[in-house]
Design a protein around this motif. Sequence first.
Motif, PDB file in Angstrom:
ATOM      1  N   ILE A  14     -21.180  -7.218  49.713  1.00 35.65           N
ATOM      2  CA  ILE A  14     -21.979  -8.107  50.474  1.00 35.65           C
ATOM      3  C   ILE A  14     -21.688  -8.277  51.595  1.00 35.65           C
ATOM      4  CG2 ILE A  14     -21.453 -10.178  49.339  1.00 35.65           C
ATOM      5  CD1 ILE A  14     -24.526 -10.972  49.543  1.00 35.65           C
ATOM      6  N   SER A  15     -22.097  -8.216  52.788  1.00 35.40           N
ATOM      7  CA  SER A  15     -21.555  -8.240  53.907  1.00 35.40           C
ATOM      8  C   SER A  15     -21.329  -9.640  54.323  1.00 35.40           C
ATOM      9  CB  SER A  15     -22.664  -7.617  55.206  1.00 35.40           C
ATOM     10  OG  SER A  15     -23.745  -8.831  55.303  1.00 35.40           O
ATOM     11  N   PRO A  16     -20.233  -9.981  55.211  1.00 36.16           N
ATOM     12  CA  PRO A  16     -19.810 -11.157  55.673  1.00 36.16           C
ATOM     13  C   PRO A  16     -21.146 -12.075  56.343  1.00 36.16           C
ATOM     14  CG  PRO A  16     -18.252  -9.640  56.069  1.00 36.16           C
ATOM     15  CD  PRO A  16     -19.211  -8.764  55.596  1.00 36.16           C
ATOM     16  N   PHE A  17     -21.684 -10.989  57.184  1.00 41.33           N
ATOM     17  CA  PHE A  17     -22.918 -11.693  57.709  1.00 41.33           C
ATOM     18  C   PHE A  17     -23.963 -12.092  56.790  1.00 41.33           C
ATOM     19  CE2 PHE A  17     -27.493 -11.116  59.016  1.00 41.33           C
ATOM     20  CZ  PHE A  17     -27.484 -11.544  60.144  1.00 41.33           C
ATOM     21  N   THR A  18     -24.266 -11.449  55.755  1.00 44.94           N
ATOM     22  CA  THR A  18     -25.088 -12.006  54.817  1.00 44.94           C
ATOM     23  C   THR A  18     -24.659 -13.262  54.168  1.00 44.94           C
ATOM     24  OG1 THR A  18     -26.013  -9.679  54.173  1.00 44.94           O
ATOM     25  CG2 THR A  18     -26.206 -11.560  52.463  1.00 44.94           C
ATOM     26  N   LEU A  19     -23.212 -13.301  53.618  1.00 42.33           N
ATOM     27  CA  LEU A  19     -22.856 -14.420  53.253  1.00 42.33           C
ATOM     28  C   LEU A  19     -23.013 -15.796  54.155  1.00 42.33           C
ATOM     29  CD1 LEU A  19     -19.601 -13.255  51.488  1.00 42.33           C
ATOM     30  CD2 LEU A  19     -21.348 -14.242  50.322  1.00 42.33           C
ATOM     31  N   ARG A  20     -22.512 -15.342  55.603  1.00 42.08           N
ATOM     32  CA  ARG A  20     -22.685 -16.490  56.479  1.00 42.08           C
ATOM     33  C   ARG A  20     -24.074 -16.952  56.578  1.00 42.08           C
ATOM     34  NH1 ARG A  20     -19.494 -12.945  59.338  1.00 42.08           N
ATOM     35  NH2 ARG A  20     -17.355 -13.368  59.513  1.00 42.08           N
ATOM     36  N   PHE A  21     -24.984 -15.968  56.716  1.00 35.77           N
ATOM     37  CA  PHE A  21     -26.489 -16.259  56.498  1.00 35.77           C
ATOM     38  C   PHE A  21     -26.942 -17.069  55.301  1.00 35.77           C
ATOM     39  CE2 PHE A  21     -31.123 -15.159  55.598  1.00 35.77           C
ATOM     40  CZ  PHE A  21     -31.385 -15.586  56.650  1.00 35.77           C
ATOM     41  N   TYR A  22     -26.535 -17.031  54.260  1.00 34.33           N
ATOM     42  CA  TYR A  22     -26.837 -17.730  53.212  1.00 34.33           C
ATOM     43  C   TYR A  22     -26.117 -19.140  53.266  1.00 34.33           C
ATOM     44  CZ  TYR A  22     -28.056 -13.651  50.209  1.00 34.33           C
ATOM     45  OH  TYR A  22     -28.882 -12.390  49.829  1.00 34.33           O
ATOM     46  N   ASP A  23     -24.897 -19.065  53.696  1.00 33.49           N
ATOM     47  CA  ASP A  23     -24.499 -20.446  53.930  1.00 33.49           C
ATOM     48  C   ASP A  23     -25.334 -21.067  55.090  1.00 33.49           C
ATOM     49  OD1 ASP A  23     -22.685 -22.565  53.941  1.00 33.49           O
ATOM     50  OD2 ASP A  23     -21.197 -21.721  55.303  1.00 33.49           O
ATOM     51  N   LYS A  24     -25.756 -20.692  56.025  1.00 28.77           N
ATOM     52  CA  LYS A  24     -26.600 -21.291  57.043  1.00 28.77           C
ATOM     53  C   LYS A  24     -27.916 -21.728  56.452  1.00 28.77           C
ATOM     54  CE  LYS A  24     -24.437 -19.180  60.881  1.00 28.77           C
ATOM     55  NZ  LYS A  24     -24.570 -18.547  62.029  1.00 28.77           N
ATOM     56  N   GLN A  25     -28.477 -20.897  55.472  1.00 25.53           N
ATOM     57  CA  GLN A  25     -29.343 -21.208  54.732  1.00 25.53           C
ATOM     58  C   GLN A  25     -29.534 -22.528  53.699  1.00 25.53           C
ATOM     59  OE1 GLN A  25     -32.773 -19.922  55.779  1.00 25.53           O
ATOM     60  NE2 GLN A  25     -31.187 -19.178  57.406  1.00 25.53           N
ATOM     61  N   GLY A  26     -28.354 -22.835  53.542  1.00 25.52           N
ATOM     62  CA  GLY A  26     -28.053 -23.906  52.616  1.00 25.52           C
ATOM     63  C   GLY A  26     -28.011 -23.467  51.329  1.00 25.52           C
ATOM     64  N   LEU A  27     -27.455 -22.378  51.121  1.00 30.13           N
ATOM     65  CA  LEU A  27     -27.368 -21.806  49.626  1.00 30.13           C
ATOM     66  C   LEU A  27     -25.797 -22.171  49.142  1.00 30.13           C
ATOM     67  CD1 LEU A  27     -29.234 -18.619  49.721  1.00 30.13           C
ATOM     68  CD2 LEU A  27     -29.808 -20.745  49.441  1.00 30.13           C
ATOM     69  N   MET A  28     -24.875 -22.296  50.224  1.00 27.72           N
ATOM     70  CA  MET A  28     -23.536 -22.620  49.774  1.00 27.72           C
ATOM     71  C   MET A  28     -22.954 -23.794  50.431  1.00 27.72           C
ATOM     72  SD  MET A  28     -22.203 -18.654  49.778  1.00 27.72           S
ATOM     73  CE  MET A  28     -22.224 -18.507  51.594  1.00 27.72           C
ATOM     74  N   PRO A  29     -23.599 -24.882  50.048  1.00 36.14           N
ATOM     75  CA  PRO A  29     -23.063 -26.268  50.900  1.00 36.14           C
ATOM     76  C   PRO A  29     -21.570 -26.707  50.166  1.00 36.14           C
ATOM     77  CG  PRO A  29     -24.657 -26.679  49.344  1.00 36.14           C
ATOM     78  CD  PRO A  29     -24.662 -25.222  49.455  1.00 36.14           C
ATOM     79  N   PHE A  30     -21.471 -26.236  49.099  1.00 39.29           N
ATOM     80  CA  PHE A  30     -20.243 -26.442  48.208  1.00 39.29           C
ATOM     81  C   PHE A  30     -19.017 -25.838  48.694  1.00 39.29           C
ATOM     82  CE2 PHE A  30     -22.736 -22.951  46.372  1.00 39.29           C
ATOM     83  CZ  PHE A  30     -21.855 -21.829  46.513  1.00 39.29           C
ATOM     84  N   VAL A  31     -19.082 -24.778  49.645  1.00 40.06           N
ATOM     85  CA  VAL A  31     -17.761 -24.224  49.984  1.00 40.06           C
ATOM     86  C   VAL A  31     -17.286 -24.813  51.314  1.00 40.06           C
ATOM     87  CG1 VAL A  31     -16.994 -21.922  51.511  1.00 40.06           C
ATOM     88  CG2 VAL A  31     -19.008 -21.889  49.678  1.00 40.06           C
ATOM     89  N   LYS A  32     -15.871 -25.140  51.046  1.00 37.36           N
ATOM     90  CA  LYS A  32     -14.900 -25.738  51.929  1.00 37.36           C
ATOM     91  C   LYS A  32     -14.534 -24.866  52.912  1.00 37.36           C
ATOM     92  CE  LYS A  32     -14.725 -29.348  48.899  1.00 37.36           C
ATOM     93  NZ  LYS A  32     -16.051 -29.591  48.498  1.00 37.36           N
ATOM     94  N   ARG A  33     -13.939 -25.682  53.996  1.00 34.66           N
ATOM     95  CA  ARG A  33     -13.456 -24.970  55.337  1.00 34.66           C
ATOM     96  C   ARG A  33     -12.065 -25.362  55.191  1.00 34.66           C
ATOM     97  NH1 ARG A  33     -17.427 -22.414  58.754  1.00 34.66           N
ATOM     98  NH2 ARG A  33     -19.534 -22.849  57.815  1.00 34.66           N
ATOM     99  N   ASP A  34     -11.285 -24.253  55.893  1.00 38.93           N
ATOM    100  CA  ASP A  34      -9.862 -24.766  56.070  1.00 38.93           C
ATOM    101  C   ASP A  34      -9.573 -25.461  57.425  1.00 38.93           C
ATOM    102  OD1 ASP A  34     -10.121 -22.780  58.026  1.00 38.93           O
ATOM    103  OD2 ASP A  34      -8.805 -21.273  56.952  1.00 38.93           O
ATOM    104  N   ALA A  35      -8.415 -25.857  57.726  1.00 33.09           N
ATOM    105  CA  ALA A  35      -7.900 -26.620  58.908  1.00 33.09           C
ATOM    106  C   ALA A  35      -8.726 -25.705  60.222  1.00 33.09           C
ATOM    107  CB  ALA A  35      -6.404 -26.439  59.120  1.00 33.09           C
ATOM    108  N   ALA A  36      -8.599 -24.529  60.020  1.00 32.74           N
ATOM    109  CA  ALA A  36      -9.226 -23.786  61.352  1.00 32.74           C
ATOM    110  C   ALA A  36     -10.921 -23.568  61.206  1.00 32.74           C
ATOM    111  CB  ALA A  36      -8.548 -22.125  61.392  1.00 32.74           C
ATOM    112  N   GLY A  37     -11.418 -24.101  60.285  1.00 34.63           N
ATOM    113  CA  GLY A  37     -12.992 -24.137  60.031  1.00 34.63           C
ATOM    114  C   GLY A  37     -13.329 -22.831  59.332  1.00 34.63           C
ATOM    115  N   ARG A  38     -12.524 -22.203  58.895  1.00 37.46           N
ATOM    116  CA  ARG A  38     -12.942 -21.027  58.216  1.00 37.46           C
ATOM    117  C   ARG A  38     -13.364 -21.244  56.629  1.00 37.46           C
ATOM    118  NH1 ARG A  38      -7.971 -18.347  60.817  1.00 37.46           N
ATOM    119  NH2 ARG A  38      -7.051 -19.550  59.026  1.00 37.46           N
ATOM    120  N   ARG A  39     -14.447 -20.690  56.178  1.00 39.00           N
ATOM    121  CA  ARG A  39     -14.994 -20.816  54.989  1.00 39.00           C
ATOM    122  C   ARG A  39     -13.726 -20.437  53.786  1.00 39.00           C
ATOM    123  NH1 ARG A  39     -18.694 -18.785  57.816  1.00 39.00           N
ATOM    124  NH2 ARG A  39     -20.832 -19.875  57.919  1.00 39.00           N
ATOM    125  N   ALA A  40     -13.424 -21.096  52.888  1.00 36.53           N
ATOM    126  CA  ALA A  40     -12.435 -21.101  51.905  1.00 36.53           C
ATOM    127  C   ALA A  40     -13.004 -21.103  50.501  1.00 36.53           C
ATOM    128  CB  ALA A  40     -11.214 -22.055  52.109  1.00 36.53           C
TER     129      ALA A  40
END
Length: 146
Positions: A14-40
């Motif tokens: 699945i494309s990173p774009f789709t994963l980011r879109f899902y996150d922005k749509q509130g489907l992945m609020p559980f995903v943490k961010r690292d110190a640089a703000g990247r999804r981990a």
Amino acid sequence: MAYSISEVSKKFNISPFTLRFYDKQGLMPFVKRDAAGRRAFSEEDLDFVSLIICLKQSGLELEEIRQFVEMTQAGDVTLANRLEFFERQVTLAQKRIEQQKQNIEKLKRKVQYYKVACDMGTEEYVKNNFDLSIFDPDIKFIKTGE
């Protein structure tokens, strides 16, 4: 172990774009961010991403998936609702499978129809010589002599 969005993208095809879109749509609020703000993504996150993909491929709209995510975040008070949600999705998926089986049979009849028409060089032959409602996709026709 934490997975990057690129690793998750490759794992689920699945494309990173789709994963980011899902996150922005509130489907992945559980995903943490690292110190640089990247999804981990954690192993548990991967299981949930897999479920989101399953639900999407099962025909659910993003809003329905988001509602499920919200129920999950609300905790055990929504267990009965989540059970009902999945029971409903199983029923709907089974209905779609039955519809798709019917669609496949119709498509097979059309394949047979056009094979015979191609073999005979005309659609008229098929229209005039066969009951099209009972075309059997497993019957093989042999072109008769000319």
